[in-house]
Scaffold this motif. Structure first.
Motif, mmCIF file in Angstrom:
data_model
loop_
_atom_site.group_PDB
_atom_site.id
_atom_site.type_symbol
_atom_site.label_atom_id
_atom_site.label_comp_id
_atom_site.label_asym_id
_atom_site.label_seq_id
_atom_site.Cartn_x
_atom_site.Cartn_y
_atom_site.Cartn_z
ATOM 1 N N LYS A 30 0.868 -1.171 0.000
ATOM 2 C CA LYS A 30 0.000 0.000 0.000
ATOM 3 C C LYS A 30 0.910 1.228 0.000
ATOM 4 N N VAL A 84 1.442 5.309 -0.361
ATOM 5 C CA VAL A 84 0.752 6.594 -0.219
ATOM 6 C C VAL A 84 1.663 7.721 -0.693
ATOM 7 N N GLU A 102 -4.731 15.172 -6.322
ATOM 8 C CA GLU A 102 -5.118 13.945 -5.634
ATOM 9 C C GLU A 102 -5.609 12.892 -6.634
ATOM 10 N N LYS A 123 -3.752 9.251 -7.639
ATOM 11 C CA LYS A 123 -4.450 7.973 -7.486
ATOM 12 C C LYS A 123 -4.489 7.210 -8.810
ATOM 13 N N ASP A 158 -2.345 4.562 -3.324
ATOM 14 C CA ASP A 158 -3.559 4.153 -2.620
ATOM 15 C C ASP A 158 -4.205 5.291 -1.846
ATOM 16 N N ARG A 159 -3.383 6.209 -1.390
ATOM 17 C CA ARG A 159 -3.914 7.344 -0.652
ATOM 18 C C ARG A 159 -3.003 8.548 -0.875
ATOM 19 N N TRP A 163 -1.815 12.419 0.609
ATOM 20 C CA TRP A 163 -1.796 13.402 1.681
ATOM 21 C C TRP A 163 -1.156 14.690 1.168
ATOM 22 N N ALA A 216 0.525 9.780 8.089
ATOM 23 C CA ALA A 216 0.278 8.676 7.160
ATOM 24 C C ALA A 216 0.571 7.327 7.802
ATOM 25 N N ASP A 259 -1.943 4.181 8.688
ATOM 26 C CA ASP A 259 -1.671 2.824 8.197
ATOM 27 C C ASP A 259 -0.195 2.519 8.433
ATOM 28 N N CYS A 301 2.011 1.108 5.537
ATOM 29 C CA CYS A 301 2.065 1.771 4.238
ATOM 30 C C CYS A 301 3.483 2.216 3.891
ATOM 31 N N THR A 347 -8.831 14.491 2.612
ATOM 32 C CA THR A 347 -9.440 14.155 3.904
ATOM 33 C C THR A 347 -9.362 15.336 4.860
#
Length: 490
Positions: A228, A230, A249, A253, A258-259, A261, A326, A330, A333, A383
């Motif tokens: 994963k 990020v 963003e 992706k 996966d994410r 920030w 981050a 997770d 990650c 987020t």
């Protein structure tokens, strides 16, 4: 400063794009061998003595973009074998810079030269003001290199601007004297002195100073379904395109992260902590405090200006705080910071929360390889929405302003900024260090908060940007106005 639009930058980008495309297609090991000959076909006019020399230089540049030091290369090995090893690599290799001696022009020592614009004028200010009596005048002025001290007084005094300085660009750009010639006349880097500002890499017109890419490593992790990954993008990345908040963003992706920030979140945390620390320092009677988000500056103080060490804020960088968030979200990650800075790559080696660091150039190449245009992406809201001042960390003056906004009483603030840590900037730092140590008196209006940015213009002027910093500043202003909040939400 060398304009970002130049041939070495274009070649670097083309190599990165080709490598990324091959890797995404699963053909890197067998396809990387053909990059030099595809970029330097037989019918092309050679840049050097012959097309085969051009290909050898391209081969070395490919190795650096695969993440290897040119100094350690085995000429008998194939590019494919190095690509295979890069794909199996678990961590980036030290150091982040490598020097391609074959590309280095072995520039002559920096010196002054009289051009044919000299009029052998009656006033002869060059000769009269030379402290070493190194200048004589006949039909025109002549400088005796054996006597010349390279002080530049002759250049300053010539009314016809007939005297010019012949610099060694990388040595001239290095603010800490970390670059010098070896016994063969080629440039070498003293990593015990180097602050990883990236000036040498940006200013070398032959592209001999190269950063070692981590793009292969990051793509490798993204392509692994068990990982994963990020992305953490610096505020300065928003200044490198016409994107509005949310589009970066979406683009990241689509690249496979996966994410995502936004590091402006970490900038908000950094500003809060520095404001509190500044108030505490002033309350206990400290003379001054400097910002700490620029890792090239922090390293410069640690190595070259120890007298200023007590003044550097103990607050960590926005990259660190964002990576910490981050990892808390997770723990397993893989974190990838994306910014314009070589020094952040150095900082990432020492940060327990940062796994990889990509440059703006590498991000652009990755996007090109996948045919993604940020400006055409839909907006995906983050987020957490950072403040405008957090996003403005990317430009000169932005950090200090963010701290000022968070002070309970800004009337105690006497602010200044060092916009670009060149050789003159290093002299200023030394002066502040001597003031703090009490070796020279401090003026009554001496600043008590000093923002230091290694790059002129701030992070938007970093060594690995793809946009002129004046244009980047205008774009950042638009980005901030189009989506930042007055306070942190989320």
């Amino acid at each position: 400063m060398l304009n970002i639009n130049n041939r070495t930058a274009q070649i670097k980008q083309e190599i990165l794009v080709r490598i990324a495309k091959l890797q995404l297609e699963g053909k890197l090991e067998e396809g990387v061998h053909f990059i030099p000959r595809e970029m330097a076909p037989k019918n092309r006019t050679p840049m050097r003595c012959c097309i085969y020399h051009d290909r050898e230089l391209l081969r070395m540049r490919v190795l650096a973009r695969l993440g290897w030091s040119i100094e350690d290369v085995d000429e008998e090995r194939t590019l494919g074998s190095y690509a295979k090893e890069a794909l199996a690599r678990e961590k980036p290799t030290w150091p982040m810079l490598t020097v391609l001696h074959e590309a280095c022009n072995a520039c002559v020592q920096s010196h002054y030269m009289v051009t044919n614009a000299c009029q052998a004028c009656y006033a002869r200010p060059c000769m009269m003001n030379c402290p070493r009596k190194a200048i004589s005048v006949e039909k025109r002025a002549v400088i005796d290199d054996k006597l010349c001290a390279n002080c530049g007084i002759c250049l300053q005094n010539c009314p016809y601007h007939a005297i010019i300085k012949i610099p060694v660009p990388c040595e001239e750009a290095c603010p800490v004297g970390a670059i010098s010639k070896d016994e063969n006349g080629f440039e070498q880097i003293d990593y015990d002195k180097c602050i990883f500002c990236g000036n040498c890499m940006r200013e070398c017109p032959f592209g001999a100073m190269m950063d070692k890419s981590q793009l292969v490593d990051v793509i490798n992790k993204i392509m692994d379904p068990t990982k994963k990954v990020v992305a953490m993008y610096a505020p300065s990345i928003a200044s490198q395109s016409r994107a509005v908040p949310g589009q970066i963003e979406t683009a990241l992706k689509k690249l496979g992260f996966d994410r995502v920030w936004e590091v402006a979140i970490g900038a908000d945390i950094c500003a809060e902590k520095e404001a509190k620390e500044f108030e505490e320092r002033m309350a206990r009677g400290d003379k001054m405090m400097t910002t700490s988000c620029c890792s090239a500056y922090v390293r410069a103080v640690q190595i070259h200006v120890p007298a200023l060490k007590p003044c550097v804020s103990a607050t960590r960088s926005p990259m660190h705080y964002t990576a910490e968030i981050a990892k808390k979200a997770d723990p397993d990650c893989i974190t990838v910071f994306i910014g314009p800075c070589l020094a952040k790559r150095r900082e990432g080696f020492d940060d327990e929360f940062v796994d990889y660091v990509l440059s703006a150039e590498e991000l652009e190449a990755f996007l090109m390889a996948k045919g993604i245009e940020i400006e055409k992406m839909e907006q995906t809201p983050g987020t957490i929405i950072p403040t405008a001042s957090g996003r403005n960390f990317a430009k000169a003056g932005g950090v200090a302003e963010a701290v000022r906004l968070r002070l309970k009483d800004d009337s105690i603030l006497r602010l200044t900024k060092i916009n670009g840590l060149n050789k003159s900037g290093m002299k200023v730092l030394n002066a502040y260090g001597m003031m703090n140590a009490g070796k020279i008196p401090s003026p009554k209006d001496c600043p008590n908060l000093i923002e230091v940015m290694s790059c002129e213009g701030g992070c938007i002027g970093g060594p690995s940007v793809i946009t002129n910093y004046k244009q980047a500043e205008a774009q950042l202003d638009k980005y901030v106005k189009s989506g930042a909040q007055d306070k942190i939400e989320g």
